[in-house]
Scaffold this active site. Structure first.
Site, PDB file in Angstrom:
ATOM      1  CB  CYS A   1      -0.907   0.005   1.219  1.00  0.00           C
ATOM      2  SG  CYS A   1      -1.877  -1.496   1.447  1.00  0.00           S
TER       3      CYS A   1
ATOM      4  NE  ARG B   1       4.551   1.267  -1.572  1.00  0.00           N
ATOM      5  CZ  ARG B   1       5.595   1.063  -0.784  1.00  0.00           C
ATOM      6  NH1 ARG B   1       6.789   1.495  -1.145  1.00  0.00           N
ATOM      7  NH2 ARG B   1       5.478   0.437   0.358  1.00  0.00           N
TER       8      ARG B   1
ATOM      9  CD1 TRP C   1      -2.033  -5.084  -4.033  1.00  0.00           C
ATOM     10  CD2 TRP C   1      -1.822  -6.321  -2.191  1.00  0.00           C
ATOM     11  NE1 TRP C   1      -1.746  -6.366  -4.427  1.00  0.00           N
ATOM     12  CE2 TRP C   1      -1.607  -7.148  -3.312  1.00  0.00           C
ATOM     13  CE3 TRP C   1      -1.743  -6.890  -0.921  1.00  0.00           C
ATOM     14  CZ2 TRP C   1      -1.331  -8.499  -3.199  1.00  0.00           C
ATOM     15  CZ3 TRP C   1      -1.459  -8.244  -0.807  1.00  0.00           C
ATOM     16  CH2 TRP C   1      -1.261  -9.029  -1.933  1.00  0.00           C
TER      17      TRP C   1
ATOM     18  CG  ASN D   1       1.190   1.409   3.785  1.00  0.00           C
ATOM     19  OD1 ASN D   1       0.056   1.660   3.429  1.00  0.00           O
ATOM     20  ND2 ASN D   1       2.252   1.883   3.171  1.00  0.00           N
ATOM     21  N   GLY D   2       0.368  -2.240   6.372  1.00  0.00           N
ATOM     22  CA  GLY D   2       0.745  -3.319   7.272  1.00  0.00           C
ATOM     23  C   GLY D   2      -0.441  -4.204   7.619  1.00  0.00           C
TER      24      GLY D   2
ATOM     25  CD  GLU E   1      13.864 -13.395 -12.084  1.00  0.00           C
ATOM     26  OE1 GLU E   1      13.443 -12.239 -12.279  1.00  0.00           O
ATOM     27  OE2 GLU E   1      13.631 -14.023 -11.025  1.00  0.00           O
TER      28      GLU E   1
ATOM     29  CE  LYS F   1      11.296 -10.460 -13.456  1.00  0.00           C
ATOM     30  NZ  LYS F   1      11.014 -11.151 -12.195  1.00  0.00           N
TER      31      LYS F   1
ATOM     32  CD  GLU G   1       7.040 -11.527 -11.082  1.00  0.00           C
ATOM     33  OE1 GLU G   1       7.115 -11.040  -9.950  1.00  0.00           O
ATOM     34  OE2 GLU G   1       7.954 -11.430 -11.930  1.00  0.00           O
TER      35      GLU G   1
ATOM     36  CG  HIS H   1      14.233 -37.852 -11.585  1.00  0.00           C
ATOM     37  ND1 HIS H   1      14.434 -38.991 -10.842  1.00  0.00           N
ATOM     38  CD2 HIS H   1      15.404 -37.619 -12.240  1.00  0.00           C
ATOM     39  CE1 HIS H   1      15.674 -39.418 -11.008  1.00  0.00           C
ATOM     40  NE2 HIS H   1      16.281 -38.611 -11.858  1.00  0.00           N
TER      41      HIS H   1
ATOM     42  CE  LYS I   1      10.012  -3.019  -7.856  1.00  0.00           C
ATOM     43  NZ  LYS I   1      10.519  -3.914  -8.902  1.00  0.00           N
TER      44      LYS I   1
END
Length: 605
Positions: free
Chosen positions: A2, A27, A74, A99-100, A478, A482, A485, A501, A600
């Site tokens: 947030c 963010r 958020w 925030n939190g 990575e 990406k 996301e 496997h 973010k």
């Protein structure tokens, strides 16, 4: 996650609040709102689900105020609705943005409801507003009321508080979530991120956990959790005012991918003085290191996995890499003289900070932070720091922060090898390879059109499999992250040797298999793995450096990465995978800068 912006000024602060919220959009958020004191002294508030632009449009164009708070939310507790959006009010005299996460909010809510407080939302934040309102009846001063309310809160918070009956002051407090004071002339500001304030001031004061702050127009007063006055130094922000400008690029992610050659070069220059590698690091400390633990989350975790290959091969020091959210709940066995390395782009990642806070009880030799934000909690908490020099990264999906982390980690591996008196020729080769990395990165970015062609083939697929061997395995991880996301395509990464496997069962002619391939000693093994995929009808997309030769085949798409194999290959190999995710996201019409459900900086558990 947030975002908070607050201001106390002689001028109209509504445009400042709106612009600050826009600067925090990167963010991630789902609603936006503000509260302010109107000229008549009444408390005004309004919130909208959606973008900051929706909030701005809904406000009266003539709205003016000299004191206000604003927020992008958020969703955690409660769905994204107007009722759950911040600010939250109590008795039309207290407004709070937060925030939190307040972990004991349900108990507090029951307690306050029993005293007659009416709750209009599902959020944990509303209890803060009612607690402060209640304590205002018991305390002699507003700061004391806020302190008493904060003492009842379990969890993480950064709050900005507006009190109707204090028309000349603004209040804030933090515990486990960042909060910065912007210092001006005849005006002062609060924000969760310095980026929100750089157009109005470059002077920043970073609060510590437990701090409370009172902002007048001409004075900033900071106290600790016991209301004892404390001094916090003023830092000059290096962020440019246009740091959240996309320039000529369509998206921040595209811009930040293209900024990587310069970011790598800037990071190298910051940590090389002639032939001296990481000169700020204590060589005596490095010589004592017998083992390394790396803790990180997400993309930073992948950087740590690459670093393990480098450090073990160059310095011959054993390395373990752990996801911070898992590590913090373990009781790890720590070998003697182990260095703990914490990696975080923002320096505010909650799980990484929590894991780091337990370092003392585990008996580590020392702690080293790798971070992109100079005044973050991580930089204050670690014994030693190596800063990346990526500049502000706006896109939620990390790009230049990752490659600068890799740059710093390879430099660290070389410095450690030097302190351990390993082969000087190998160390010189690392430095030579790093010196060529910026130009190689520029050349790789020039193949963007070729990568876009591949993206057109992958964009309609529901799944993708990434494979890699050696240090290219975490690069495959990575790349898969990406793609997930940015495009919302389900993607997984496996070590190529693990195909038989289990993952080989997924392979058919509908599954794209994406492979970063470097001409290292594992190349023949990797090619054998790729033949297993080809034999089962899988379509291969191989991103191969100059030394890789693969037999032409209709089911193999070879994308030449114009760079030779070297120590920096993982840094170079990730660039086309970032481009691939970006182009697939654009083709699918997703919000590549602010992917759904993501933020973010993950500043809460």
């Amino acid at each position: 996650m947030c975002g908070i912006v607050a201001a106390n000024a002689e001028r109209n602060i509504i445009p400042i609040l709106i612009d600050g919220l826009r600067r925090l959009e990167y963010r991630g958020y789902d609603s936006a709102g503000l509260a302010c004191l109107e000229p008549g002294g009444d408390l005004f508030d309004h919130a909208e689900v959606g973008k900051v632009a929706d909030l701005h449009t809904a406000l009266d164009a003539d709205l003016t105020s000299h004191l206000g708070i604003a927020h992008t939310r958020w969703a955690t507790h409660g769905a994204p609705t107007r009722a759950n959006a911040h600010p939250h009010l109590s008795n039309q005299r207290v407004a709070v943005v937060h925030n939190g996460i307040i972990e004991n909010f349900e108990n507090l809510k029951r307690e306050l409801a029993a005293e007659g407080y009416e709750f209009k939302s599902e959020t944990d934040t509303e209890v803060i507003a009612h607690l402060i309102d209640r304590e205002l009846e018991r305390a002699t001063r507003p700061m004391e009321a806020i302190q008493r309310a904060c003492k009842r809160l379990d969890g993480a918070y950064a709050i900005a508080v507006l009190l109707r009956d204090c028309p000349d002051r603004l209040f804030g407090a933090r515990q486990g979530s960042p909060l910065v004071v912007g210092v001006g002339v005849g005006e002062h500001f609060l924000a969760s991120d310095a980026a929100a304030l750089v157009p109005v001031t470059q002077q920043m004061m970073f609060l510590n956990d437990g701090d409370l702050v009172e902002l007048g127009r001409d004075q900033v007063r900071v106290v600790d959790a016991e209301l004892e006055p404390v001094e916090r130094p003023i830092r000059i922000s290096t962020l440019p005012a246009d740091s959240v400008d996309k320039g000529s690029f369509r998206h921040f992610m595209e811009k930040e991918i293209h900024e990587q050659p310069d970011a790598i070069a800037t990071t190298l220059n910051a940590h090389l003085e002639g032939t001296r590698i990481c000169p700020t690091l204590d060589r005596e400390l490095l010589s004592k290191v017998q083992a390394i633990h790396i803790i990180a989350c997400g993309t930073s975790y992948h950087a740590g996995l690459v670093a393990r290959y480098w450090i073990e091969s160059l310095a011959r020091v054993p390395v373990s890499v752990e996801i911070a959210s898992e590590y913090r709940y373990r009781q790890p066995a720590i070998p003697d003289d182990t260095l703990l390395i914490a990696i975080s782009q923002s320096g505010e990642t909650a799980d990484t900070l929590a894991a780091l806070s337990s370092a003392g009880e585990f008996g580590y030799l020392d702690t080293l932070g790798i971070c992109n934000v100079p005044e973050s909690a991580l930089t204050r908490q670690c014994g030693h720091i190596l800063m990346t020099r990526a500049g502000l990264e706006i896109g939620v999906a990390s790009t230049k922060a990752f490659t600068t982390q890799l740059t710093v980690l390879l430099l660290l591996a070389a410095a450690l090898a030097e302190a351990k008196h390993r082969d000087p020729a190998l160390i010189r080769q690392v430095l030579e390879d790093l010196g060529q990395a910026p130009q190689q990165a520029r050349e790789v970015l020039a193949i963007g059109d070729r990568v876009r062609e591949v993206a057109e083939e992958i964009a309609e697929k529901p799944h993708a499999l990434f494979l890699g061997r050696g240090p290219e395995y975490p690069i495959a991880m990575e790349g898969a992250l990406k793609l997930k996301e940015i495009s919302y395509i389900h993607a997984e990464a496996y070590a190529a040797g693990e195909l038989k496997h289990g993952p080989l069962a997924l392979v058919d002619d509908t599954l794209p298999v994406i492979v970063p391939a470097s001409s290292n000693r594992l190349l023949t093994k990797l090619i054998s793995n790729l033949q297993e995929v080809r034999a089962r009808g899988g379509k291969l997309y191989v991103f191969a450096d100059r030394g890789v030769t693969i037999e032409p085949h209709p089911s193999v798409e070879l994308i030449q990465v114009p760079a030779p194999h070297s120590n920096v290959s993982p840094i170079i190999q990730v660039l086309p995978l970032q481009f691939l995710a970006y182009h697939v996201g654009v083709l699918k019409g997703t919000d590549v800068d602010q992917p759904r459900n993501l933020a973010k900086s993950v500043t809460v558990e």
